[in-house]
Design a protein around this motif. Structure first.
Motif, PDB file in Angstrom:
ATOM      1  N   ALA A  94       0.846  -1.330   0.165  1.00  0.00           N
ATOM      2  CA  ALA A  94      -0.081  -0.028  -0.150  1.00  0.00           C
ATOM      3  C   ALA A  94       0.774   1.277   0.092  1.00  0.00           C
ATOM      4  N   LEU A  95       2.155   1.193   0.752  1.00  0.00           N
ATOM      5  CA  LEU A  95       2.787   2.581   0.885  1.00  0.00           C
ATOM      6  C   LEU A  95       3.726   2.518  -0.362  1.00  0.00           C
ATOM      7  N   GLY A  96       3.744   1.740  -1.461  1.00  0.00           N
ATOM      8  CA  GLY A  96       4.536   1.860  -2.735  1.00  0.00           C
ATOM      9  C   GLY A  96       5.983   1.526  -2.586  1.00  0.00           C
ATOM     10  N   VAL A  97       6.092   0.333  -1.637  1.00  0.00           N
ATOM     11  CA  VAL A  97       7.633  -0.069  -1.397  1.00  0.00           C
ATOM     12  C   VAL A  97       7.662  -1.229  -2.401  1.00  0.00           C
ATOM     13  N   ILE A  98       8.681  -1.353  -3.084  1.00  0.00           N
ATOM     14  CA  ILE A  98       9.207  -2.081  -4.023  1.00  0.00           C
ATOM     15  C   ILE A  98       9.667  -3.508  -3.238  1.00  0.00           C
ATOM     16  N   ALA A  99       8.865  -4.618  -3.533  1.00  0.00           N
ATOM     17  CA  ALA A  99       9.122  -5.890  -2.975  1.00  0.00           C
ATOM     18  C   ALA A  99      10.594  -6.591  -3.230  1.00  0.00           C
ATOM     19  N   PRO A 100      11.287  -6.846  -2.090  1.00  0.00           N
ATOM     20  CA  PRO A 100      12.522  -7.593  -2.463  1.00  0.00           C
ATOM     21  C   PRO A 100      12.441  -8.862  -3.254  1.00  0.00           C
ATOM     22  N   GLN A 101      13.411  -9.110  -3.941  1.00  0.00           N
ATOM     23  CA  GLN A 101      13.369 -10.321  -4.995  1.00  0.00           C
ATOM     24  C   GLN A 101      13.404 -11.683  -3.910  1.00  0.00           C
ATOM     25  N   HIS A 102      13.984 -11.433  -2.841  1.00  0.00           N
ATOM     26  CA  HIS A 102      14.079 -12.787  -2.270  1.00  0.00           C
ATOM     27  C   HIS A 102      13.679 -12.254  -0.722  1.00  0.00           C
ATOM     28  N   TYR A 103      12.656 -12.822  -0.143  1.00  0.00           N
ATOM     29  CA  TYR A 103      12.248 -12.580   1.246  1.00  0.00           C
ATOM     30  C   TYR A 103      12.001 -13.855   1.881  1.00  0.00           C
ATOM     31  N   ILE A 104      13.137 -13.665   2.918  1.00  0.00           N
ATOM     32  CA  ILE A 104      13.433 -15.265   3.490  1.00  0.00           C
ATOM     33  C   ILE A 104      13.060 -15.361   4.975  1.00  0.00           C
ATOM     34  N   GLY A 105      12.535 -16.213   5.362  1.00  0.00           N
ATOM     35  CA  GLY A 105      12.352 -16.363   6.989  1.00  0.00           C
ATOM     36  C   GLY A 105      13.543 -17.247   7.583  1.00  0.00           C
ATOM     37  N   ALA A 106      13.560 -16.813   8.667  1.00  0.00           N
ATOM     38  CA  ALA A 106      14.570 -17.538   9.536  1.00  0.00           C
ATOM     39  C   ALA A 106      14.350 -19.168   9.689  1.00  0.00           C
ATOM     40  N   VAL A 107      13.215 -19.422   9.520  1.00  0.00           N
ATOM     41  CA  VAL A 107      12.842 -20.910   9.831  1.00  0.00           C
ATOM     42  C   VAL A 107      13.329 -21.489   8.694  1.00  0.00           C
ATOM     43  N   GLU A 108      12.791 -21.083   7.580  1.00  0.00           N
ATOM     44  CA  GLU A 108      13.200 -21.971   6.314  1.00  0.00           C
ATOM     45  C   GLU A 108      14.834 -21.915   5.994  1.00  0.00           C
ATOM     46  N   SER A 109      15.539 -21.127   6.823  1.00  0.00           N
ATOM     47  CA  SER A 109      17.024 -20.989   6.872  1.00  0.00           C
ATOM     48  C   SER A 109      17.745 -21.881   7.463  1.00  0.00           C
ATOM     49  N   ILE A 110      16.912 -22.719   8.542  1.00  0.00           N
ATOM     50  CA  ILE A 110      17.786 -23.237   9.526  1.00  0.00           C
ATOM     51  C   ILE A 110      18.737 -24.112   8.933  1.00  0.00           C
ATOM     52  N   PRO A 111      18.593 -25.071   7.702  1.00  0.00           N
ATOM     53  CA  PRO A 111      19.566 -25.899   7.572  1.00  0.00           C
ATOM     54  C   PRO A 111      20.888 -25.107   7.012  1.00  0.00           C
ATOM     55  N   GLN A 112      20.689 -23.945   6.372  1.00  0.00           N
ATOM     56  CA  GLN A 112      21.914 -23.326   6.120  1.00  0.00           C
ATOM     57  C   GLN A 112      22.633 -22.661   7.099  1.00  0.00           C
ATOM     58  N   VAL A 113      21.748 -22.245   8.076  1.00  0.00           N
ATOM     59  CA  VAL A 113      22.390 -21.669   9.371  1.00  0.00           C
ATOM     60  C   VAL A 113      23.346 -22.787   9.947  1.00  0.00           C
ATOM     61  N   ALA A 114      22.714 -24.004  10.514  1.00  0.00           N
ATOM     62  CA  ALA A 114      23.272 -24.900  10.961  1.00  0.00           C
ATOM     63  C   ALA A 114      24.619 -25.139  10.128  1.00  0.00           C
ATOM     64  N   GLN A 115      24.669 -25.237   8.819  1.00  0.00           N
ATOM     65  CA  GLN A 115      25.787 -25.501   8.127  1.00  0.00           C
ATOM     66  C   GLN A 115      26.845 -24.668   8.239  1.00  0.00           C
ATOM     67  N   HIS A 116      26.308 -23.305   8.266  1.00  0.00           N
ATOM     68  CA  HIS A 116      27.337 -22.002   8.426  1.00  0.00           C
ATOM     69  C   HIS A 116      27.903 -22.111  10.214  1.00  0.00           C
ATOM     70  N   VAL A 117      26.970 -22.635  10.970  1.00  0.00           N
ATOM     71  CA  VAL A 117      27.650 -22.687  12.527  1.00  0.00           C
ATOM     72  C   VAL A 117      28.791 -23.996  12.590  1.00  0.00           C
ATOM     73  N   ARG A 118      28.410 -24.940  11.713  1.00  0.00           N
ATOM     74  CA  ARG A 118      29.387 -26.219  11.806  1.00  0.00           C
ATOM     75  C   ARG A 118      30.737 -25.364  10.771  1.00  0.00           C
ATOM     76  N   GLU A 119      30.639 -24.577   9.862  1.00  0.00           N
ATOM     77  CA  GLU A 119      31.813 -24.042   9.550  1.00  0.00           C
ATOM     78  C   GLU A 119      32.546 -23.281  10.446  1.00  0.00           C
ATOM     79  N   LEU A 120      31.965 -22.605  11.295  1.00  0.00           N
ATOM     80  CA  LEU A 120      32.725 -21.607  12.359  1.00  0.00           C
ATOM     81  C   LEU A 120      33.176 -22.591  13.310  1.00  0.00           C
ATOM     82  N   GLN A 121      32.561 -23.749  13.614  1.00  0.00           N
ATOM     83  CA  GLN A 121      32.966 -24.564  14.846  1.00  0.00           C
ATOM     84  C   GLN A 121      34.377 -25.294  14.069  1.00  0.00           C
ATOM     85  N   GLU A 122      34.183 -25.786  12.854  1.00  0.00           N
ATOM     86  CA  GLU A 122      35.632 -26.422  12.214  1.00  0.00           C
ATOM     87  C   GLU A 122      36.842 -25.311  12.364  1.00  0.00           C
TER      88      GLU A 122
END
Ligand code: 5CA
Ligand code: ZN
Length: 390
Positions: A99-127
């Motif tokens: 309604a406010l005329g804001v152009i939508a992002p191409q990728h609108y991404i939830g934390a929940v759907e990103s959990i596998p990638q987050v876990a992978q990144h935490v793994r890399e930081l552990q390594e």
């Protein structure tokens, strides 16, 4: 396009490659969109519009923090399912933005759907040896991050003061450094958890944004954006984690922050409850273009107070602009077009842009004019550069 960068504390020219990459921190969807949120997302919408206008393609990513403490607390307090709260408020946010005329992002991404990638990144930081476990939770060791502190310019004492107020846990016993941020929270009774390579649990806040930005935009971005309340700890921590994961510094070429909108003497915040909602005004029949104009009257970096008078001024301005741009002829508009582009490309100086259009509109309404193209040109300019659809 020149922008103020919090890290270098200067207005500098942006120099994106073929595609400008921008990540803007999204909402935590436990309540409706208020004027502060709207002001922040409109600020970045103006930046995107300025880039597009100068022929630069933009790749825009935004997250939605659809699992986090405040969301769970609100769901428990109101006896609702946390997923239902998140879905409903996210849908309302999207409706408000549209309604406010804001152009939508191409990728609108939830934390929940990103959990596998987050876990992978935490793994890399552990390594890399940059993490440690504490009662099943995983923390990031901030000590090795070379650029830590270079976005907020805060002293350690100031950081310690703010950290606890903004989601951090400086008091927790057993941490190596009180400022170390939580990467992964192990499963708690009665709280949702996901099964990953790290075991059952859920992501910490900052790694959510490091991961989503790296996954969808690559190792280095042009702009990391959000309100000034995200400078510390959120942007310091998410940048430090991203830099550890990629080895590339800095994570963002510009850290861009909008000012805070207040109401009744305090920063508008969901936790304090002093809110003016976009959706309430819309349901009361206030035109979204007027809400947008009320926000554009303030430079995006300033802190200011929402007032009913500000909205009245915006409604009057909308009437004036509509009157002028619907005339058959007007005063020549080339200099207005040039001026608006010039001030917007100089750190998004919206008050000066509104002044330029006001002057043209007032003179056109009073004196007429003989340029039959001018009204249409100004109308198009308002739409494309300011996102104000007359
Ligand atoms: N989900 C996180 C970011 S990853 C979050 O901060 N969510 S939020 O819903 O609390 O805020 C969303 C955005 O609105 C953030 O950029 C925040 O800085 C901005 N914001 C919140 N309150 C205000 C305010 N009063 N004025 C201006 N911007 C605000
Ligand atoms: Zn974020």
């Amino acid at each position: 396009m020149r922008l103020f960068d919090s890290a270098t504390q200067a207005v500098r020219p942006t120099a994106p490659g073929a595609v400008a990459k921008i990540y803007v921190c999204g909402i935590t969807p436990y309540d409706a969109t208020h004027m502060g949120h709207a002001n922040t997302y409109i600020a970045f919408d103006l930046l995107i519009r300025a880039w597009l206008d100068s022929g630069i393609a933009v790749e825009y990513v935004q997250n939605v923090t659809d699992i986090d403490e405040p969301l769970l607390e609100r769901a428990v307090a109101t006896g609702q399912d946390w997923r239902a709260v998140a879905d409903r408020e996210t849908a309302l946010f999207r409706e408000d933005m549209q309604a406010l005329g804001v152009i939508a992002p191409q990728h609108y991404i939830g934390a929940v759907e990103s959990i596998p990638q987050v876990a992978q990144h935490v793994r890399e930081l552990q390594e890399q040896g940059k993490t440690y476990a504490l009662d099943g939770d995983i923390y990031f060791k901030i000590e090795n991050s070379r650029l830590f502190g270079s976005i907020s310019h805060l002293s350690r004492k100031e950081m310690l003061g703010i950290f606890g107020e903004r989601g951090g846990d400086p008091e927790r016993e057993g941490k190596l450094d009180p400022l170390d941020p939580l990467l992964w929270k192990s499963e708690r009774p009665d709280e949702p958890a996901w099964n990953t390579v790290l075991g059952h649990g859920r992501p910490g806040w900052h790694i959510e944004c490091s991961t989503i930005a790296l996954t969808y935009l690559g190792n280095q971005i042009d702009v990391q954006g959000g309100g000034s309340d995200l400078i510390f700890p959120h942007h310091e921590m998410s940048a430090a984690q991203a830099e550890s994961l990629t080895g590339i510094e800095p994570f963002a070429r510009f850290y861009v922050h909008s000012g805070m909108v207040s109401w009744q003497g305090h920063k508008m915040s969901k936790s304090r409850g002093n809110l003016v909602f976009v959706s309430t005004l819309r349901h009361d029949g206030v035109e979204p273009a007027a809400i947008r104009l009320a926000l554009l009257a303030h430079h995006y970096r300033s802190n200011w107070s929402w007032t009913p008078q500000g909205l009245e001024g915006a409604l009057a301005r909308l009437d004036l602009w509509r009157a002028a741009t619907s005339m058959l002829c007007g005063l020549p508009a080339e200099s207005v077009l040039e001026r608006v582009r010039e001030v917007m490309s100089d750190d998004l100086k919206t008050p000066s842009a509104l002044d330029a259009i006001d002057n043209w509109a007032r003179d056109t309404v009073h004196a007429g004019g003989s340029d039959s193209e001018a009204p249409g040109l100004v109308k198009d300019l308002c739409a494309s550069i300011l996102g104000v659809y007359l």
